[in-house]
Design a protein around this motif. Structure first.
Motif, short mmCIF file in Angstrom:
data_model
loop_
_atom_site.label_atom_id
_atom_site.label_comp_id
_atom_site.label_asym_id
_atom_site.label_seq_id
_atom_site.Cartn_x
_atom_site.Cartn_y
_atom_site.Cartn_z
N SER A 179 23.17 -22.01 -15.60
CA SER A 179 22.58 -20.73 -15.97
C SER A 179 22.10 -20.76 -17.42
O SER A 179 21.05 -20.22 -17.76
N SER A 180 22.85 -21.39 -18.31
CA SER A 180 22.41 -21.52 -19.71
C SER A 180 21.16 -22.37 -19.82
O SER A 180 20.22 -22.06 -20.57
N LEU A 181 21.13 -23.48 -19.08
CA LEU A 181 19.94 -24.35 -19.08
C LEU A 181 18.74 -23.62 -18.51
O LEU A 181 17.62 -23.72 -19.05
N ALA A 182 18.91 -22.85 -17.44
CA ALA A 182 17.80 -22.09 -16.83
C ALA A 182 17.28 -21.04 -17.80
O ALA A 182 16.06 -20.85 -17.95
N LEU A 183 18.17 -20.37 -18.51
CA LEU A 183 17.77 -19.37 -19.50
C LEU A 183 16.99 -20.03 -20.64
O LEU A 183 15.95 -19.54 -21.07
N PHE A 184 17.47 -21.18 -21.11
CA PHE A 184 16.80 -21.91 -22.19
C PHE A 184 15.39 -22.33 -21.77
O PHE A 184 14.42 -22.16 -22.50
N ILE A 185 15.24 -22.87 -20.57
CA ILE A 185 13.93 -23.32 -20.07
C ILE A 185 12.99 -22.13 -19.87
O ILE A 185 11.82 -22.17 -20.24
N ALA A 186 13.50 -21.04 -19.32
CA ALA A 186 12.66 -19.86 -19.07
C ALA A 186 12.14 -19.29 -20.37
O ALA A 186 10.95 -18.99 -20.51
N LEU A 187 13.01 -19.14 -21.35
CA LEU A 187 12.57 -18.59 -22.63
C LEU A 187 11.67 -19.57 -23.38
O LEU A 187 10.66 -19.19 -23.97
N GLY A 188 11.99 -20.81 -23.35
CA GLY A 188 11.18 -21.82 -24.03
C GLY A 188 9.83 -21.99 -23.37
O GLY A 188 8.79 -22.14 -24.04
N GLY A 189 9.77 -21.96 -22.05
CA GLY A 189 8.50 -22.10 -21.33
C GLY A 189 7.57 -20.93 -21.59
O GLY A 189 6.37 -21.09 -21.77
N THR A 190 8.10 -19.71 -21.65
CA THR A 190 7.30 -18.53 -21.94
C THR A 190 6.73 -18.61 -23.35
O THR A 190 5.57 -18.31 -23.58
N SER A 191 7.57 -19.02 -24.29
CA SER A 191 7.10 -19.16 -25.67
C SER A 191 6.02 -20.21 -25.75
O SER A 191 5.01 -20.04 -26.44
N TYR A 192 6.18 -21.31 -25.06
CA TYR A 192 5.18 -22.38 -25.08
C TYR A 192 3.87 -21.89 -24.48
O TYR A 192 2.80 -22.11 -25.03
N ALA A 193 3.93 -21.16 -23.36
CA ALA A 193 2.73 -20.65 -22.71
C ALA A 193 2.01 -19.66 -23.61
O ALA A 193 0.78 -19.64 -23.67
N ALA A 194 2.75 -18.84 -24.31
CA ALA A 194 2.13 -17.84 -25.19
C ALA A 194 1.41 -18.51 -26.34
O ALA A 194 0.41 -18.00 -26.83
N LEU A 195 1.90 -19.63 -26.79
CA LEU A 195 1.27 -20.31 -27.93
C LEU A 195 0.21 -21.31 -27.50
O LEU A 195 -0.65 -21.66 -28.28
N LYS A 196 0.24 -21.82 -26.30
CA LYS A 196 -0.64 -22.90 -25.87
C LYS A 196 -1.53 -22.57 -24.69
O LYS A 196 -1.94 -23.45 -23.97
N LEU A 197 -1.87 -21.30 -24.46
CA LEU A 197 -2.75 -20.95 -23.35
C LEU A 197 -4.14 -21.49 -23.61
O LEU A 197 -4.66 -21.37 -24.72
N PRO A 198 -4.78 -22.07 -22.60
CA PRO A 198 -6.15 -22.54 -22.79
C PRO A 198 -7.09 -21.37 -23.03
O PRO A 198 -6.85 -20.25 -22.56
N LYS A 199 -8.17 -21.61 -23.75
CA LYS A 199 -9.16 -20.58 -24.05
C LYS A 199 -9.76 -20.06 -22.75
O LYS A 199 -10.03 -20.83 -21.84
N ASN A 200 -9.97 -18.74 -22.67
CA ASN A 200 -10.57 -18.05 -21.52
C ASN A 200 -9.75 -18.21 -20.23
O ASN A 200 -10.29 -18.19 -19.14
N SER A 201 -8.43 -18.44 -20.35
CA SER A 201 -7.62 -18.60 -19.14
C SER A 201 -7.06 -17.27 -18.64
O SER A 201 -6.49 -17.22 -17.56
N VAL A 202 -7.20 -16.20 -19.42
CA VAL A 202 -6.73 -14.89 -18.99
C VAL A 202 -7.94 -14.06 -18.59
O VAL A 202 -8.89 -13.92 -19.36
N GLY A 203 -7.93 -13.54 -17.39
CA GLY A 203 -9.04 -12.75 -16.88
C GLY A 203 -8.56 -11.43 -16.33
O GLY A 203 -7.39 -11.04 -16.52
N PRO A 204 -9.42 -10.71 -15.62
CA PRO A 204 -9.05 -9.40 -15.08
C PRO A 204 -7.83 -9.44 -14.17
O PRO A 204 -7.06 -8.50 -14.13
N ALA A 205 -7.63 -10.54 -13.45
CA ALA A 205 -6.49 -10.62 -12.53
C ALA A 205 -5.16 -10.66 -13.29
O ALA A 205 -4.13 -10.25 -12.77
#
Length: 178
Positions: free
Chosen positions: A13-39
Motif C-alpha cells: 500500500s505504501s509503494l502504491a501510494l508512492f507510485i500514484a503520487l509520483g506518477g501524477t506529479s510526473y504527468a503534470a510536469l511532462k505532458l506533451p504539448k497539445n495533449s489536453v483537449g475538450p475530452a
C-alpha cells in the motif's frame, strides 16, 4: 501500546501510494504539448481568468455568440449635401480636332498643329482635374503612342506623340472632373 509491524500489506500500500503520487506529479510536469483537449476538460472548468487576453478570436466563437456581440442599430444620420456628378465634362475628339461626341459640344475645340489640340468647355477648367487617353470612337485600333494634358488658359491643352516621340494627329478621349 502496540507497535506497528512491517507487513506485506503495509509495504504494498505504501509503494502504491508512492507510485500514484509520483506518477501524477510526473504527468503534470511532462505532458506533451497539445495533449489536453475538450475530452479532458470537464464542463465549467475554464473561466475568464484562465484565458489570456486576446486568446479567443472571433472565428473561435459560435454564430449565436457573434450575433449577441452586436448592439442595436443607431438612428440614421442626416443626409449630406447633394453632390455634383463625378465627371463634369467628357469628349471624344477625332484626329483632325473635331468633337465626335461628349459634353463639350457647347465648348470650343481647335487643332493648333501636328498632334496639338485645345479643347474648351463652358467654364474655366483651371481648377479641375483632367485626363486623356488615346483611342478612337469606333472599333479601329490605334497605333502605340502617348498623350499629355495641360492647362491652356482655362481650356485643356492636349499633345499627342507617336511611339518614336514625334507629334501625331490621333483621336482621343478626354475627361474633366471639377
Amino acid at each position: 501500546m502496540r507497535r506497528p509491524h512491517l507487513t506485506y500489506a503495509n509495504t504494498v500500500s505504501s509503494l502504491a501510494l508512492f507510485i500514484a503520487l509520483g506518477g501524477t506529479s510526473y504527468a503534470a510536469l511532462k505532458l506533451p504539448k497539445n495533449s489536453v483537449g475538450p475530452a479532458q476538460i470537464r464542463a465549467q472548468a475554464v473561466s475568464s481568468s484562465e484565458i489570456r487576453n486576446g486568446g479567443v478570436l472571433l472565428t473561435d466563437m459560435a454564430a449565436s455568440a457573434k450575433k449577441n456581440l452586436r448592439g442595436q442599430r443607431g438612428p440614421v444620420g442626416p443626409a449630406g449635401p447633394a453632390g455634383s456628378p463625378a465627371v463634369s465634362y467628357a469628349a471624344t475628339v477625332g484626329g483632325a480636332g473635331q468633337i465626335l461626341r461628349g459634353s463639350s459640344n457647347s465648348g470650343s475645340h481647335t487643332s493648333v498643329g501636328s498632334g496639338s489640340y485645345t479643347i474648351g468647355f463652358p467654364t474655366n477648367i483651371s481648377t479641375c482635374t483632367y485626363t486623356a487617353t488615346l483611342g478612337s470612337a469606333d472599333a479601329t485600333s490605334q497605333p502605340p503612342g502617348y498623350i499629355t494634358v495641360r492647362d491652356d488658359n482655362g481650356k485643356v491643352g492636349v499633345q499627342i506623340y507617336d511611339a518614336s516621340g514625334a507629334p501625331a494627329d490621333r483621336p482621343f478621349h478626354l475627361i474633366v472632373v471639377c
